[in-house]
Design a protein around this motif. Sequence first.
Motif, mmCIF file in Angstrom:
data_model
loop_
_atom_site.group_PDB
_atom_site.id
_atom_site.type_symbol
_atom_site.label_atom_id
_atom_site.label_comp_id
_atom_site.label_asym_id
_atom_site.label_seq_id
_atom_site.Cartn_x
_atom_site.Cartn_y
_atom_site.Cartn_z
ATOM 1 N N THR A 84 -5.623 5.435 -10.124
ATOM 2 C CA THR A 84 -4.898 4.250 -9.667
ATOM 3 C C THR A 84 -4.852 4.215 -8.143
ATOM 4 O OG1 THR A 84 -3.497 4.284 -11.642
ATOM 5 C CG2 THR A 84 -2.732 2.981 -9.761
ATOM 6 N N LEU A 85 -5.186 3.058 -7.579
ATOM 7 C CA LEU A 85 -5.076 2.815 -6.144
ATOM 8 C C LEU A 85 -3.860 1.939 -5.890
ATOM 9 C CD1 LEU A 85 -8.087 3.666 -6.550
ATOM 10 C CD2 LEU A 85 -8.658 2.123 -4.665
ATOM 11 N N PHE A 86 -3.079 2.300 -4.864
ATOM 12 C CA PHE A 86 -1.825 1.609 -4.597
ATOM 13 C C PHE A 86 -1.891 0.820 -3.295
ATOM 14 C CE2 PHE A 86 -0.674 5.186 -7.338
ATOM 15 C CZ PHE A 86 0.053 4.539 -8.324
ATOM 16 N N VAL A 87 -1.141 -0.285 -3.273
ATOM 17 C CA VAL A 87 -1.097 -1.135 -2.099
ATOM 18 C C VAL A 87 -0.546 -0.368 -0.908
ATOM 19 C CG1 VAL A 87 1.226 -2.075 -2.533
ATOM 20 C CG2 VAL A 87 -0.457 -3.448 -1.288
ATOM 21 N N ASN A 88 -1.049 -0.660 0.270
ATOM 22 C CA ASN A 88 -0.739 -0.044 1.560
ATOM 23 C C ASN A 88 -1.420 1.306 1.738
ATOM 24 O OD1 ASN A 88 0.883 -2.080 2.803
ATOM 25 N ND2 ASN A 88 2.595 -1.470 1.511
ATOM 26 N N SER A 89 -1.203 2.243 0.830
ATOM 27 C CA SER A 89 -1.828 3.555 1.012
ATOM 28 C C SER A 89 -3.329 3.515 0.752
ATOM 29 C CB SER A 89 -1.179 4.592 0.093
ATOM 30 O OG SER A 89 -1.300 4.207 -1.272
ATOM 31 N N ASP A 90 -3.771 2.704 -0.196
ATOM 32 C CA ASP A 90 -5.180 2.652 -0.568
ATOM 33 C C ASP A 90 -5.851 1.311 -0.294
ATOM 34 O OD1 ASP A 90 -5.300 5.315 -1.707
ATOM 35 O OD2 ASP A 90 -4.105 4.527 -3.363
ATOM 36 N N PHE A 91 -5.104 0.237 -0.339
ATOM 37 C CA PHE A 91 -5.712 -1.079 -0.127
ATOM 38 C C PHE A 91 -4.678 -2.076 0.376
ATOM 39 C CE2 PHE A 91 -4.070 -1.457 -4.432
ATOM 40 C CZ PHE A 91 -3.617 -2.768 -4.507
ATOM 41 N N LEU A 92 -5.181 -3.175 0.917
ATOM 42 C CA LEU A 92 -4.347 -4.289 1.332
ATOM 43 C C LEU A 92 -4.808 -5.552 0.621
ATOM 44 C CD1 LEU A 92 -4.169 -3.741 5.210
ATOM 45 C CD2 LEU A 92 -2.352 -3.281 3.544
ATOM 46 N N LEU A 93 -3.855 -6.341 0.180
ATOM 47 C CA LEU A 93 -4.158 -7.640 -0.403
ATOM 48 C C LEU A 93 -4.154 -8.658 0.739
ATOM 49 C CD1 LEU A 93 -4.566 -9.251 -3.082
ATOM 50 C CD2 LEU A 93 -2.101 -9.671 -3.037
#
Length: 491
Positions: free
Chosen positions: A104-113
């Motif tokens: 699982t990839l999480f917002v901010n730590s791994d990606f930005l929407l």
Amino acid sequence: MKKMLLVAFLLTATALISNAQKFKKLPESKIEQSFVEKHIRFLASDALLGRNTGEQGNNAAAAYIAEEFRSYGVLPVNGSYFQKIPFVKYDQPQNAKITVGDSTLFVNSDFLLLNGGGVNISSAPVARVGYGWVSEDGSYNDYENQEVTGKVVITQIGTPDTKSFREMMSVSAQKAAIAKEKGALAIIEVFTIPAPWELLVSNFGDGRLEINTNESDSFTRILVNAATAKRLGNETLSIQSDELSKKPTPSSNVVGLIKGTDPDLRSTYVALTAHYDHVGYREPDGEGDDYIFNGARDNAIGVAGLLSAAKSLAQKPPKRSILLIGFTGEELGLKGSKFYVENPLLPVKQTVFNLNIDGAGYNDTSIISGIGVQRTGAEAEITKAVEALGLKLLNDPSPELGLFDRSDNVSFAALGVPAPSFSPGFTAFSEDMMQYYHKEADNAEGLDFAYCTKFAKSYAYAARLVANKTTAPQWIEGDKYEEAGEKLYQH
């Protein structure tokens, strides 16, 4: 031979003395250091909290510039000094994740929407398509022989031709539009730039500003950390996300007009521009911490130059009319200048020249650095203005950095307007300059205000000389913007 050299020296000296005498008769020769210094000190004061676009300090700076225009007799355009820009502030959703198998990839730590939200994409197939780019002429096409309908497209950030991070981010929305047209469900760009992911999060995470275009933003666009991108795999993935938080956060370009005196030339404009926004402030670490990015060099010096030109040219208008613009949103990717040229208050085809001020500072107070001056048809006038102040003009001191295409002037240039930048003197981006660039140390204290005054005077004089030219400046033959100029002005 010695006699010839002596004659040449005397002729040059005579010309310089003549130029200086003529300059002393003009209003810009009377620009005082106290006038320039007060503008820089106010704009770079802690009270303005770094002039971040859309925030209170930015709005205060805009009001200050407008009131200065008013006091000089500069006219509003269409009844106002403000061109309002409908910025929207985005915050990342509280709940957003990308699932790939057991990972699982999480917002901010791994990606930005960056776009979209309120999405639930389950077990969608993946398509890797290079940059995800299609050139306008079709000569480059990452989607050739690729079927992406119903898939999540994964691409490298940018395009084959983009070099700077700003350029890469500026084409992101266009790449998303291409992916959507091809039938993709979403686009994920991989952040492969050698810069800390945390820096990206601070700039494009919570508080990101974009101009509201009233177009649908439902198509999902994601930027993923390169360190975790390998976990995306090549088969299927799922995306679940709440919507981005959005808040209207308007800002304004500040625009004024000085009408020209020549009945045949006054319907054409020389645009004088400088951005007044900067990058705001960070959370203080403790009492006495310098946490505000005051932006004295970038770009309070430039705004002081713009105001100096405004006052001088209003006192004694030149033949052509003068369009004065203080741009907001430059630090966000030239957004204020792009908005202006896409929504011009005066016809761009009647704007014959743009002389922009921007810079990261200076390391040589004997020169002015001209970015693109040789390319844009007014080298003689700008050189004359610089030399009248006892300075020298240095053209494009760091061509490898592509500075011409990284400031607000390029918004005009892309449409065909000859548009160099007029910058404080630097010979290279040295350590003594970089200690201030986008740093808390960029305060008014320590500036050479005598040099800043010479800079402002030479800018105002250059503007006058260009505006008094009977023949409008033109791009040099073979310049990459020459074709756009031919189209704009229909030579």
